[in-house]
Scaffold this active site. Structure first.
Site, PDB file in Angstrom:
ATOM      1  N   SER A 710       3.751   1.578   1.877  1.00  0.00           N
ATOM      2  CA  SER A 710       4.485   2.778   1.475  1.00  0.00           C
ATOM      3  C   SER A 710       5.967   2.684   1.806  1.00  0.00           C
ATOM      4  O   SER A 710       6.789   3.336   1.177  1.00  0.00           O
ATOM      5  CB  SER A 710       3.884   4.008   2.166  1.00  0.00           C
ATOM      6  OG  SER A 710       3.975   3.876   3.576  1.00  0.00           O
ATOM      7  N   THR A 732      -5.081   2.369   2.184  1.00  0.00           N
ATOM      8  CA  THR A 732      -4.462   1.446   1.230  1.00  0.00           C
ATOM      9  C   THR A 732      -2.951   1.603   1.172  1.00  0.00           C
ATOM     10  O   THR A 732      -2.260   0.675   0.765  1.00  0.00           O
ATOM     11  CB  THR A 732      -5.061   1.662  -0.169  1.00  0.00           C
ATOM     12  OG1 THR A 732      -4.852   3.028  -0.568  1.00  0.00           O
ATOM     13  CG2 THR A 732      -6.539   1.357  -0.173  1.00  0.00           C
ATOM     14  N   CYS A 733      -2.430   2.774   1.513  1.00  0.00           N
ATOM     15  CA  CYS A 733      -0.969   2.941   1.492  1.00  0.00           C
ATOM     16  C   CYS A 733      -0.290   2.159   2.611  1.00  0.00           C
ATOM     17  O   CYS A 733       0.913   1.898   2.543  1.00  0.00           O
ATOM     18  CB  CYS A 733      -0.598   4.423   1.610  1.00  0.00           C
ATOM     19  SG  CYS A 733      -1.234   5.441   0.266  1.00  0.00           S
ATOM     20  N   PHE A 734      -1.052   1.798   3.649  1.00  0.00           N
ATOM     21  CA  PHE A 734      -0.477   1.106   4.802  1.00  0.00           C
ATOM     22  C   PHE A 734      -1.133  -0.248   5.050  1.00  0.00           C
ATOM     23  O   PHE A 734      -0.888  -0.869   6.073  1.00  0.00           O
ATOM     24  CB  PHE A 734      -0.605   1.975   6.055  1.00  0.00           C
ATOM     25  CG  PHE A 734      -0.119   3.383   5.862  1.00  0.00           C
ATOM     26  CD1 PHE A 734       1.237   3.642   5.774  1.00  0.00           C
ATOM     27  CD2 PHE A 734      -1.006   4.436   5.720  1.00  0.00           C
ATOM     28  CE1 PHE A 734       1.694   4.934   5.572  1.00  0.00           C
ATOM     29  CE2 PHE A 734      -0.552   5.730   5.516  1.00  0.00           C
ATOM     30  CZ  PHE A 734       0.803   5.976   5.438  1.00  0.00           C
TER      31      PHE A 734
END
Length: 765
Positions: A710, A732-734
């Site tokens: 992100s 999933t963003c990190f």
């Protein structure tokens, strides 16, 4: 007079303490602090005093004031979980303060005098809310107080003279300026008013605001404007710049002085630098035996391929068009310096019959007229033209970031069961320019927040669906090649051109937002996107039989074989056979040895475009709405495929090397079991594991070290979270995997396989 009025003096203000009245309706004590503002300049602030209505700050301020300055003191209450509360304020007119205390100044030591002031504070309703206690220290230099007092006496004398000539004007002037000397007129749109207590304040009809401080007119060439949100800003027509801060004659003069000083320093540095290179040039040049004017001989011409240029600041540099490099040093000086150096190993200096010098490289058995000693020096300095993949990719990302819209986002809500239809209906209804904002993807029935991971998942699922050959938009290139190409039978769908425009937008969006798709196209398809010429060799990867046929025609004599070919070819689509003429009247033109080269070229061009011209045109229309083709001019077809599809080969050592751990150590048994699990499973399961953690099964070109999160580059992370009976979770963003502390390898393997193969969707903690 104006110079004396704007002359600045140093004044030390000591804000000692305050006694404040507790505002009604407050249940807790806040932390009071004070702000000191001089003539509308940026405020100076004390530290908050913890939980008291009688704060003791003892905070000194060093202020720059003129004799007409007004000092405003505001007090606020700071709270931890809500906005600061404005308590009250008051304004001190420095001229009036000095006039009242000129006869009773208390001398402290040396040339320093103190003035103690008790200042009452009033809130917005003009209610007394307390008082602050201040000590002014004047005269750090010996002339400060004398200058201030003498200017006040002169002003008082002039005011008295004007009162003798016009008592009414004197009263008006005294009321307007509080007894000070004549002040400059108010700026346009401002008005002076008095409250019920007789105190003067100023109304700005431009911004509909009020102020206790008298506004000063803008410097020459400045203008006040308002943006669409009603906020005032200031335009400097002299330099064609804007600023939010209100300019004054003082800070404009200080800025111009700083600019002049900076320009003088740069000019001096440039002159020193040029003198240094001039001296080096004169040292390297042989002395002339005679010069009629006493100066050096005429300047020698530059070597072949070199050009002399001058920068905006007058600095000279040199361009080598043969190697596409630049440098500061004169190449003529370089050549003369290099002549004193030994040749590199394996090189020899020789001369032609006419006396021209050249160099022999026995290492590569080649010759050149360029001195290798100069070439080595040239490549070790200057700015190089780089054409590596990383340079190309960096240029493309720079273009995308410049074209992106920094404010707002585009929200797209889709269902996993109908991701193709939902995305189609929404994407085509959004203006292309708005799609360059940040994408915010939401799946129906899931509470995940999109910080990049959901967008990666959306591109992967959508590309998997829209490129599915079952929709008859695309087809596999051949039985042995699972790359995709446009299906000539797509007109079976009456809206197929609209769908191809949608596909073009999605592919361009994936490039623009730096995301990957699930499947890739054929290399000739990428060459068509890049508008590069197609060759017969490109046919081999998509239709080997067709390629072999054309190769046979090209290599054999058609007349000896008795083969009759014409500039026309049959083509069947959906059971309908059509005859396509490669050139006008091609059905009647026989292929001969003289024209078969033209025949082969026309057949190659037709094979790549047969039945798909309109579809590809619609695809490019949607693609160009997001990413202009010119942005991709540096890439070749393989590099474009890497940007769009990424790589899928897993280097487990690279994976381990670029993984970080939280609440785990590399030596912990759970981490050892995890990497054993990664080594034991198949490539397909590794892809699903990577997709489970990062949102996509594809890797960037640089491998795991370039995984994106992100906030930019974000490595694969394993964190110790939960209990041993929990399933693993991912963010999933990190790029983070929450791995519980399992007790055995079998338990870890069972939980991980279940998580990556049986779970779907996102949740919000």
């Amino acid at each position: 007079m104006g110079t004396e009025q704007n002359r600045l003096h140093q004044l030390k203000l000591l804000l000692t303490n305050a006694k404040l009245k507790e505002p009604p309706g407050l249940f807790t004590k806040g932390d009071p602090y004070a702000e000191v503002t001089v003539d509308g300049q940026p405020p100076h602030r004390t530290d908050p005093a913890k939980g008291t209505w009688e704060p003791c700050w003892n905070h000194p301020f060093d202020l720059l004031v003129s004799k007409s300055s007004e000092i405003e003191i505001k007090v606020y209450i700071k709270y931890r979980f809500k906005n600061d509360l404005y308590l009250g304020s008051n304004t001190i007119n420095l001229a009036e303060l000095l006039r009242q205390n000129s006869s009773s100044l208390q001398r402290n030591s040396g040339n320093v005098w103190n003035i103690d002031k008790h200042l009452t504070l009033f809130d917005k309703s003009r209610n007394n809310v307390g008082a602050v206690f201040i000590t002014f220290t004047i005269g750090r230099d010996a002339n400060t107080l004398n200058s201030l007092l003498s200017s006040l006496q002169v002003a008082s004398t002039s005011a008295a003279g004007s009162s003798n000539s016009s008592p009414a004007a004197s009263r008006a002037h005294s009321q307007e300026n509080g007894g000070t000397e004549e002040e400059e007129p108010l700026p346009q749109g401002w008005e002076t008013k008095y409250d019920q207590n007789g105190r003067r304040y100023y109304v700005d009809h431009n911004s509909r605001t009020t102020s206790w401080s008298r506004p000063k007119p803008l410097p020459a060439g400045w203008e006040q404007r308002q943006d669409p949100r009603g906020r005032p800003y200031y335009v400097d027509h002299n330099t064609r710049t804007t600023t939010w801060q209100r300019p004054t004659t003082q800070n404009v003069a200080e800025f111009q002085s700083w600019r002049r000083q900076l320009s003088d320093n740069q000019e001096a540095n440039r002159a020193n630098l040029e003198n240094r290179y001039a001296n080096s040039s004169s040292d390297a040049e042989p002395t002339s035996g005679y010069s009629g004017t006493g100066s050096s001989s005429s300047e020698e011409p530059l070597p072949s391929g070199w050009e002399k240029r001058v920068m905006d600041n007058g600095r000279v540099y040199y361009v080598n068009h043969e190697t596409r490099t630049t440098q500061w040093e004169d190449p003529r000086v370089q050549i003369k310096k290099a002549s004193n150096l030994p040749l590199p190993p394996g090189w020899e200096e020789r001369y032609t019959a006419d006396g021209t010098k050249y160099f022999v490289d026995h290492n590569t058995r080649s010759t050149t007229f360029q001195d290798p000693r100069v070439a080595i020096s040239a490549t070790s300095s200057g700015i190089h033209y780089e054409r590596s993949y990383r340079w190309k990719f960096g240029q493309f990302r720079h273009l995308c970031s410049r074209a992106s819209l920094p404010t707002g986002h585009i929200k797209i809500t889709v269902s996993r069961n109908s991701v193709f239809e939902d995305s189609f209906n929404q994407i085509l209804n959004i203006p292309p320019q708005d799609l360059k904002r940040r994408l915010f993807i939401s799946f129906k029935g899931e509470e995940g927040l999109d910080y990049g991971g959901l967008a990666r998942e959306w591109f992967f699922l959508l590309s998997h669906e829209m490129l599915n050959p079952m929709y008859c938009l695309f087809e596999y290139a051949s039985k042995n090649n699972y790359s995709l190409q446009i299906n000539p039978a797509s007109p079976i769908n009456p809206h197929h051109l609209t769908y191809f425009k949608f596909v073009g937008r999605i592919i361009a969006l994936a490039l623009f937002h730096n995301k990957y798709i699930d499947k890739g196209f054929t290399l000739p398809f990428y060459k068509r996107i890049l508008d590069k010429p197609l060759t017969m060799l490109d046919l081999k990867s998509i239709d080997e039989d067709f390629y072999n046929s054309l190769k046979w025609v090209k290599e054999n004599d058609l007349e000896e074989c008795g083969l009759e070919l014409y500039f026309a070819h049959e083509f069947e689509v959906l059971g309908k056979v059509e005859i396509h003429e490669l050139k006008p009247g091609g059905e009647d033109i026989l292929v001969t040895e003289e024209n078969k080269e033209e025949y082969v070229n026309l057949m190659v061009s037709w094979r790549f475009t047969r039945g798909v011209e309109e579809q590809f045109k619609s695809f490019l229309e949607g693609f160009n709405e997001i990413v202009p083709i010119q942005w991709l001019q540096y890439f070749d077809e393989r590099e474009l495929e890497l940007i769009l599809v990424g790589i899928q080969d897993f280097d487990i050592n690279d994976w381990q090397e670029h993984t970080i751990y939280r609440n785990y150590r590399r030596s912990d048994k759970q981490i050892q079991w995890f990497w054993q699990f990664v080594c034991d499973i198949s490539d397909e399961q590794r892809s699903r594991l990577l997709q489970f953690v990062t949102g996509t099964c594809r890797l960037p070109i640089g491998g795991f070290c370039e995984l994106m999160g992100s906030n930019g580059a974000q490595k694969f992370c394993i964190e110790r979270v939960g209990k041993e009976n929990w399933l693993p979770r991912s963010h999933t963003c990190f790029n983070r995997l929450d791995l519980p502390p399992y007790r055995s390898y079998e338990q870890l393997k069972e939980k991980l396989l279940f998580a990556i193969e049986e779970t779907e969707g996102f949740g919000q903690e």
